[in-house]
Scaffold this motif. Structure first.
Motif, short mmCIF file in Angstrom:
data_model
loop_
_atom_site.label_atom_id
_atom_site.label_comp_id
_atom_site.label_asym_id
_atom_site.label_seq_id
_atom_site.Cartn_x
_atom_site.Cartn_y
_atom_site.Cartn_z
N VAL A 143 35.52 41.06 34.28
CA VAL A 143 34.96 40.15 33.27
C VAL A 143 33.78 40.82 32.58
CG1 VAL A 143 33.62 38.02 33.00
CG2 VAL A 143 35.79 37.97 34.24
N LEU A 144 32.94 41.49 33.35
CA LEU A 144 31.73 42.10 32.78
C LEU A 144 32.04 43.27 31.86
CD1 LEU A 144 29.29 41.84 35.80
CD2 LEU A 144 29.25 40.53 33.67
N ILE A 145 33.21 43.87 32.00
CA ILE A 145 33.58 44.96 31.06
C ILE A 145 34.50 44.43 29.96
CG2 ILE A 145 33.19 46.81 32.69
CD1 ILE A 145 36.27 47.01 33.03
N GLY A 146 34.68 43.11 29.93
CA GLY A 146 35.41 42.49 28.84
C GLY A 146 36.88 42.23 29.10
N GLU A 147 37.37 42.53 30.27
CA GLU A 147 38.77 42.27 30.60
C GLU A 147 38.87 40.91 31.27
OE1 GLU A 147 40.62 45.48 32.71
OE2 GLU A 147 39.52 46.97 31.56
N THR A 148 39.12 39.89 30.46
CA THR A 148 39.08 38.53 30.99
C THR A 148 40.45 37.96 31.32
OG1 THR A 148 39.04 37.63 28.76
CG2 THR A 148 36.90 37.97 29.85
N ASP A 149 41.53 38.63 30.97
CA ASP A 149 42.88 38.12 31.28
C ASP A 149 43.03 37.92 32.77
OD1 ASP A 149 43.54 38.15 28.64
OD2 ASP A 149 44.82 39.93 28.74
N GLY A 150 43.12 36.71 33.21
CA GLY A 150 43.28 36.39 34.62
C GLY A 150 41.98 36.50 35.42
N SER A 151 41.16 37.46 35.06
CA SER A 151 39.91 37.65 35.80
C SER A 151 38.96 36.48 35.59
CB SER A 151 39.22 38.95 35.35
OG SER A 151 40.05 40.05 35.61
#
Length: 184
Positions: A143-151
């Motif tokens: 999430v903190l690196i911008g990968e929010t899919d599912g995370s």
């Protein structure tokens, strides 16, 4: 944000919970550190209160013994109606001392039980929060690196689980408070 309870303070400042809190802020999920703040307590303060009650019970017992000794001393050789009235009043006073000392002693024991149980509940909340946050660590990093899919869902669920853990603890603490009220 400082905590009174050292276990909660350690949990809130652990790498796992800090990481989860940062990820939660990024997606607008509930703040796990703020949730832990609601479970904060100070069991040593409850123990100190119990010690104060114990001192009060001791003072009441000493006053009761002194009163009894004084009554015995002044009633030697005393007879008649005035003695009977005085004796009745003295007996009521002595019962009052005894009842108050007993209730104070019971309150002391209840405070100690509440402190012990509160310590256990709070430590369990701290442990569970770190475990929950730890299980979501990889999702928090994503999430903190911008990968929010599912995370984002994993982070949100972890935050929700910590909130539910705190709510359960607060219910148990509320039950303890009821026990304390009934004991006193």
């Amino acid at each position: 944000m400082g905590f009174q309870h050292p276990g909660l303070d350690r949990a809130a400042n652990s790498g796992e919970v800090v990481l989860l809190a940062e990820a939660a802020a990024a997606i607008g999920a509930p703040d796990p550190v703020q949730a832990l703040q609601h479970a904060d307590c100070d069991p040593p303060a409850v123990v100190a209160q119990a010690e104060s009650l114990a001192q009060s019970a001791k003072a009441l017992a000493e006053a009761s013994h002194a009163f009894d000794a004084g009554f015995t001393e002044i009633s030697r050789g005393w007879e008649g109606e005035s003695y009977d009235r005085f004796s009745d009043q003295a007996s009521r006073t002595q019962r009052s001392y005894y009842d108050t000392a007993t209730r104070t002693h019971e309150g002391t024991n209840a405070c100690l039980r509440v402190a012990e149980a509160g310590e256990g509940i709070t430590n369990k909340v701290a442990e569970e929060a770190v475990a929950i946050a730890g299980s979501a660590a990889e999702a928090s990093r994503l999430v903190l690196i911008g990968e929010t899919d599912g995370s984002a869902d994993v982070v949100n669920m972890a935050c929700r689980d910590i909130v539910l853990t705190v709510q359960d603890a607060l219910t148990r603490v509320g039950d303890l408070a009821g026990d304390l009220t009934n004991a006193i």
